[in-house]
Each structure stands twice: as C-alpha cells, then as structure tokens.
Design a protein around this motif. Structure first.
Motif, PDB file in Angstrom:
ATOM      1  N   TYR A 120       0.737  -1.104   0.239  1.00 51.54           N
ATOM      2  CA  TYR A 120      -0.027   0.114  -0.056  1.00 51.54           C
ATOM      3  C   TYR A 120       0.890   1.256  -0.099  1.00 51.54           C
ATOM      4  CZ  TYR A 120      -3.394   3.497   1.483  1.00 51.54           C
ATOM      5  OH  TYR A 120      -4.115   4.604   1.639  1.00 51.54           O
ATOM      6  N   GLU A 121       0.331   2.233  -0.858  1.00 50.57           N
ATOM      7  CA  GLU A 121       1.153   3.521  -0.768  1.00 50.57           C
ATOM      8  C   GLU A 121       0.080   4.686  -0.686  1.00 50.57           C
ATOM      9  OE1 GLU A 121       3.690   4.179  -4.179  1.00 50.57           O
ATOM     10  OE2 GLU A 121       4.864   2.306  -3.809  1.00 50.57           O
ATOM     11  N   ALA A 122       0.325   5.381   0.240  1.00 50.33           N
ATOM     12  CA  ALA A 122      -0.826   6.501   0.681  1.00 50.33           C
ATOM     13  C   ALA A 122      -0.723   7.609  -0.395  1.00 50.33           C
ATOM     14  CB  ALA A 122      -0.692   6.890   1.996  1.00 50.33           C
ATOM     15  N   ASN A 123      -1.657   8.211  -0.703  1.00 46.73           N
ATOM     16  CA  ASN A 123      -1.697   9.502  -1.475  1.00 46.73           C
ATOM     17  C   ASN A 123      -2.997  10.245  -1.280  1.00 46.73           C
ATOM     18  OD1 ASN A 123      -3.743   8.730  -3.880  1.00 46.73           O
ATOM     19  ND2 ASN A 123      -2.485   6.944  -3.758  1.00 46.73           N
ATOM     20  N   GLY A 124      -2.741  11.315  -1.782  1.00 47.03           N
ATOM     21  CA  GLY A 124      -3.983  12.093  -1.726  1.00 47.03           C
ATOM     22  C   GLY A 124      -4.317  13.013  -0.538  1.00 47.03           C
ATOM     23  N   THR A 125      -5.472  13.282   0.010  1.00 47.55           N
ATOM     24  CA  THR A 125      -5.932  13.666   0.837  1.00 47.55           C
ATOM     25  C   THR A 125      -6.388  12.646   2.181  1.00 47.55           C
ATOM     26  OG1 THR A 125      -6.455  15.870  -0.019  1.00 47.55           O
ATOM     27  CG2 THR A 125      -7.388  15.551   2.097  1.00 47.55           C
ATOM     28  N   CYS A 126      -5.530  12.836   3.313  1.00 43.71           N
ATOM     29  CA  CYS A 126      -6.201  11.949   4.365  1.00 43.71           C
ATOM     30  C   CYS A 126      -6.442  12.715   5.633  1.00 43.71           C
ATOM     31  CB  CYS A 126      -4.793  10.910   4.551  1.00 43.71           C
ATOM     32  SG  CYS A 126      -4.354   9.892   3.162  1.00 43.71           S
ATOM     33  N   THR A 127      -6.861  11.870   6.622  1.00 43.17           N
ATOM     34  CA  THR A 127      -7.498  12.483   7.895  1.00 43.17           C
ATOM     35  C   THR A 127      -6.668  12.046   9.201  1.00 43.17           C
ATOM     36  OG1 THR A 127      -9.622  12.704   6.909  1.00 43.17           O
ATOM     37  CG2 THR A 127      -9.595  12.890   9.390  1.00 43.17           C
ATOM     38  N   VAL A 128      -6.113  13.136   9.852  1.00 37.44           N
ATOM     39  CA  VAL A 128      -5.451  12.831  11.156  1.00 37.44           C
ATOM     40  C   VAL A 128      -6.312  13.310  11.980  1.00 37.44           C
ATOM     41  CG1 VAL A 128      -4.296  15.079  11.112  1.00 37.44           C
ATOM     42  CG2 VAL A 128      -3.390  13.179  12.568  1.00 37.44           C
ATOM     43  N   SER A 129      -6.390  12.730  13.232  1.00 44.18           N
ATOM     44  CA  SER A 129      -7.383  12.879  14.456  1.00 44.18           C
ATOM     45  C   SER A 129      -6.650  12.876  15.756  1.00 44.18           C
ATOM     46  CB  SER A 129      -8.615  12.176  14.404  1.00 44.18           C
ATOM     47  OG  SER A 129      -8.200  10.836  14.331  1.00 44.18           O
ATOM     48  N   GLY A 130      -7.288  13.484  17.034  1.00 48.55           N
ATOM     49  CA  GLY A 130      -6.653  13.196  18.192  1.00 48.55           C
ATOM     50  C   GLY A 130      -7.379  14.343  19.126  1.00 48.55           C
ATOM     51  N   TRP A 131      -6.839  14.314  20.474  1.00 45.77           N
ATOM     52  CA  TRP A 131      -7.152  15.199  21.406  1.00 45.77           C
ATOM     53  C   TRP A 131      -6.116  15.967  21.741  1.00 45.77           C
ATOM     54  CZ3 TRP A 131      -9.144  10.231  21.567  1.00 45.77           C
ATOM     55  CH2 TRP A 131     -10.467  10.131  21.710  1.00 45.77           C
ATOM     56  N   ALA A 150      -8.733  16.728  10.858  1.00 51.00           N
ATOM     57  CA  ALA A 150      -8.352  17.419  10.152  1.00 51.00           C
ATOM     58  C   ALA A 150      -7.846  16.793   8.798  1.00 51.00           C
ATOM     59  CB  ALA A 150      -7.257  18.593  10.594  1.00 51.00           C
ATOM     60  N   ASN A 151      -8.042  17.303   7.561  1.00 49.96           N
ATOM     61  CA  ASN A 151      -7.416  16.906   6.454  1.00 49.96           C
ATOM     62  C   ASN A 151      -6.004  17.145   6.164  1.00 49.96           C
ATOM     63  OD1 ASN A 151      -9.945  15.423   6.005  1.00 49.96           O
ATOM     64  ND2 ASN A 151     -10.757  17.171   5.001  1.00 49.96           N
ATOM     65  N   VAL A 152      -5.161  16.247   5.855  1.00 49.50           N
ATOM     66  CA  VAL A 152      -3.740  16.595   5.478  1.00 49.50           C
ATOM     67  C   VAL A 152      -3.392  16.090   4.204  1.00 49.50           C
ATOM     68  CG1 VAL A 152      -3.084  17.468   7.567  1.00 49.50           C
ATOM     69  CG2 VAL A 152      -2.994  15.088   6.770  1.00 49.50           C
ATOM     70  N   THR A 153      -2.613  16.565   3.349  1.00 49.71           N
ATOM     71  CA  THR A 153      -2.278  15.939   2.013  1.00 49.71           C
ATOM     72  C   THR A 153      -0.891  15.203   2.069  1.00 49.71           C
ATOM     73  OG1 THR A 153      -3.327  17.759   0.792  1.00 49.71           O
ATOM     74  CG2 THR A 153      -1.745  16.391  -0.459  1.00 49.71           C
ATOM     75  N   VAL A 154      -0.897  13.997   1.629  1.00 48.26           N
ATOM     76  CA  VAL A 154       0.199  13.178   1.575  1.00 48.26           C
ATOM     77  C   VAL A 154       1.372  13.910   0.552  1.00 48.26           C
ATOM     78  CG1 VAL A 154       1.270  10.819   1.334  1.00 48.26           C
ATOM     79  CG2 VAL A 154      -1.044  11.207   2.416  1.00 48.26           C
ATOM     80  N   LEU A 155       2.673  13.756   0.996  1.00 47.48           N
ATOM     81  CA  LEU A 155       3.629  14.445   0.180  1.00 47.48           C
ATOM     82  C   LEU A 155       4.525  13.115  -0.176  1.00 47.48           C
ATOM     83  CD1 LEU A 155       4.898  17.357   2.043  1.00 47.48           C
ATOM     84  CD2 LEU A 155       3.141  17.278   0.485  1.00 47.48           C
ATOM     85  N   THR A 156       5.266  13.523  -1.338  1.00 42.49           N
ATOM     86  CA  THR A 156       6.233  12.315  -1.816  1.00 42.49           C
ATOM     87  C   THR A 156       7.328  12.472  -0.898  1.00 42.49           C
ATOM     88  OG1 THR A 156       7.392  13.669  -3.353  1.00 42.49           O
ATOM     89  CG2 THR A 156       5.351  12.703  -4.256  1.00 42.49           C
ATOM     90  N   ARG A 157       8.240  11.351  -0.602  1.00 41.42           N
ATOM     91  CA  ARG A 157       9.283  11.363   0.110  1.00 41.42           C
ATOM     92  C   ARG A 157      10.408  12.663  -0.348  1.00 41.42           C
ATOM     93  NH1 ARG A 157      10.664   8.068   3.424  1.00 41.42           N
ATOM     94  NH2 ARG A 157       9.275   6.349   2.621  1.00 41.42           N
ATOM     95  N   GLU A 158      10.442  12.561  -1.783  1.00 37.02           N
ATOM     96  CA  GLU A 158      11.285  13.724  -2.214  1.00 37.02           C
ATOM     97  C   GLU A 158      11.106  14.943  -1.704  1.00 37.02           C
ATOM     98  OE1 GLU A 158      11.627  10.048  -4.409  1.00 37.02           O
ATOM     99  OE2 GLU A 158      10.001  11.335  -4.025  1.00 37.02           O
ATOM    100  N   ASP A 159       9.574  15.469  -1.964  1.00 38.61           N
ATOM    101  CA  ASP A 159       9.165  16.700  -1.572  1.00 38.61           C
ATOM    102  C   ASP A 159       9.247  16.808   0.128  1.00 38.61           C
ATOM    103  OD1 ASP A 159       7.825  18.994  -1.347  1.00 38.61           O
ATOM    104  OD2 ASP A 159       6.006  18.260  -1.769  1.00 38.61           O
ATOM    105  N   CYS A 160       8.995  15.956   0.708  1.00 40.36           N
ATOM    106  CA  CYS A 160       9.212  15.843   2.214  1.00 40.36           C
ATOM    107  C   CYS A 160      10.541  16.213   2.559  1.00 40.36           C
ATOM    108  CB  CYS A 160       8.487  14.745   2.923  1.00 40.36           C
ATOM    109  SG  CYS A 160       8.905  14.771   4.715  1.00 40.36           S
ATOM    110  N   GLN A 161      11.571  15.475   2.225  1.00 37.76           N
ATOM    111  CA  GLN A 161      13.023  15.683   2.414  1.00 37.76           C
ATOM    112  C   GLN A 161      13.432  17.002   2.126  1.00 37.76           C
ATOM    113  OE1 GLN A 161      15.250  13.341   4.097  1.00 37.76           O
ATOM    114  NE2 GLN A 161      15.781  15.274   4.455  1.00 37.76           N
ATOM    115  N   ALA A 162      13.099  17.330   0.726  1.00 35.89           N
ATOM    116  CA  ALA A 162      13.623  18.800   0.458  1.00 35.89           C
ATOM    117  C   ALA A 162      12.835  19.928   1.419  1.00 35.89           C
ATOM    118  CB  ALA A 162      12.967  18.837  -0.920  1.00 35.89           C
ATOM    119  N   ARG A 163      11.977  19.976   1.865  1.00 39.09           N
ATOM    120  CA  ARG A 163      11.332  20.729   2.925  1.00 39.09           C
ATOM    121  C   ARG A 163      11.964  20.779   4.140  1.00 39.09           C
ATOM    122  NH1 ARG A 163       4.790  21.477   2.095  1.00 39.09           N
ATOM    123  NH2 ARG A 163       4.602  20.949  -0.009  1.00 39.09           N
TER     124      ARG A 163
END
Length: 285
Positions: free
Chosen positions: A155-166, A183-196
């Motif tokens: 499985y490879e996550a992509n697109g918009t996913c949901t994170v939740s908590g208190w 809240a909705n958050v968008t999954v990033l590629t590994r390359e984009d994440c490392q660059a940030r």
C-alpha cells in the motif's frame, strides 16, 4: 501526581522544541489537531485515547486517568500507537495503562475503557525516530465496529487523508479539549518531504509525510491515526503520528510512521500472541 508528571513531560517537550538535530526533536507531537474540526459522533470511531491510571489504592483513594497519547483500534484485541509513547518509560506498565474507546468525548462519565494486557514496541531508535510504532494487546475483546483496516505491505498512501486526536490549542500551550478533533492533510512524496526539511532532518524509509499547510497534528496526538480512504471506500490506517517541527509550521509537514512498511512485524506479533499461545516480551523488525 499524575498531573505533575504530565506537566513535567510538557516542560521537557518545550525545552527540546528548538534543537537542531533530529535526536532532539520532541518525542511527542504537540497535542491538538491544529485548525481542525470537531469529529461528529460515529466518525473516526477507530480513534482511542491512551491514558495513565494513578491512585485507587486504599479505601479513600479514587483512580484518576489522564490522556497522554492517541492510538488506533485495528481489531477487537489490538491497538496501534507510537513506540515513543510507551518506549522505556518506567512509569508506564500494562497495569496502569488503559485504552478509552468508542467515544468523541473522552471525559464523558460513561466512556468505555479497557486495560492493556501487553505492550510490544518495534526496534525504535530514539536518535533517528525510526520504527516509531507499537502494538497494545487489550485484556478483553471490544466491539470492532470502529476498527480501521491495516494496509498491505504494497500500500502507498496518496491524496488527502485525515488525522485526528485530542490536544492543545497550540504547540506546548493551552489545554487539551475533551472533544475529538480531526483535520484533512495531503500526503507528500518522500522527495518533496525531504526537500522541505533540508539536510538537518533525515526522512528515513518507513516514514510518511503529510500536511505542511494550516492543518497539522500536535503534542498528545502522538500515536494517533492518519487514515486514508481507498477508491473502494475502505478506511486504511496509513500512518501513526510520530514527530514534527512545531505544529502547522508553514511548509513543514508532519511525519508519520508508514504502517504498510511494518505489515510483517504487525502480523508476526499478533500471530505469536494469540490467547492460545504464550506471549513474547518484545518483537524486533
């Protein structure tokens, strides 16, 4: 005592927040879903609150419970959370660890809770934050109506996913709301994440990045779920809230443990610790 312990932990998180190396990144994310919305009853039903129990000994003492991390119900006996929530913490044992489930309001007087039979952590590395995942076996089976699916290894996550908590209103400050936030958050590629993150922080295999905008996880959300919905409508546990730099820091995503990469470890622990078999004390990747 528990309140003092919780404040002490928060102080430790705050003093580490601005350090330069990944080894000094706060172990717990700051504790509120930033710029999220209240989850409606029945939504995010897989979300659990991981709580420490103190007191209760003697005729005049009452047990108190305090939220410190999140987690995800994946079947009737097992919860997935972050290893850093329970790793090498002498004050956390299966005797004082409880799971609050099937609620959006963890302070409701009738909220169901159940004890933890056994704690299993992967080969967590405190310096690099690698393998930040743990399994909790519950003392008794609970309703699986709120469980979320575990992803296959492919499985490879992509697109918009949901994170939740208190959690808190902002990083290392405010208060923890009683109501579950999402809240909705968008999954990033590994390359984009490392660059940030740049060269100061390495994104290792088994880490997944999402967000970088106005919404994010925060401290106390640690161990909680990042859930993605497949094209067939199935809710899948894509990530476990692990670490980050502040909360909703502009352009900087949150970092999650990529659950699919731990499929073999999860299945092995569960299979080796069924009720008919003797439990093991730990399990490595």
């Amino acid at each position: 005592m528990c309140r003092f312990l919780y404040i002490l932990l928060l102080w430790n998180w705050a003093t580490q927040a601005d350090a330069a190396s990944i080894a000094d990144v706060p172990s717990f994310r700051p504790s509120r879903i930033v710029n999220g919305e209240k989850a409606r009853n029945g939504e995010e039903a897989w979300q659990i609150s991981l709580q420490l129990s103190t007191g209760g000994a003697g005729p005049n003492r009452q047990r108190t419970m305090s939220h410190f991390c999140g987690g995800t119900l994946v079947n009737d006996r097992w919860v997935v959370t972050a290893a850093h929530c329970v790793y090498k913490k002498m004050y956390i044992t299966s005797d004082n660890l409880f799971v609050v489930f099937n609620t959006t309001n963890m302070k409701h007087p009738d909220v169901p809770n159940i004890g933890v039979e056994k704690i299993f952590t992967a080969n967590y590395n405190e310096a690099t934050k690698e393998h930040d995942i743990a399994l909790l076996k519950l003392k008794e089976a609970v309703s699986t109506s709120g469980a979320v699916s575990l992803p296959p290894a492919s499985y490879e996550a992509n697109g918009t996913c949901t994170v939740s908590g208190w959690g808190f209103q902002q990083a290392n400050a405010g208060f923890t709301p009683n109501h579950l936030m999402a809240a909705n958050v968008t999954v990033l590629t590994r390359e984009d994440c490392q660059a940030r993150f740049g060269s100061q922080y390495k994104i290792y295999p088994g880490m997944l990045c999402a967000g970088g905008g106005k919404t994010d996880a925060c401290q106390g959300d640690s161990g909680g779920p990042l859930v993605c919905t497949t094209s067939t409508g199935e809710n899948v546990l894509a990530g476990v809230v692990s670490w980050g730099i502040g909360c909703a820091t502009p352009t900087i995503p949150g970092v999650y443990t990529e659950v699919a990469k731990y499929d073999s470890w999860i299945q092995q622990v569960m299979e080796n610790n069924q009720d008919s078999k003797l439990p093991t004390t730990s399990s490595d990747i």
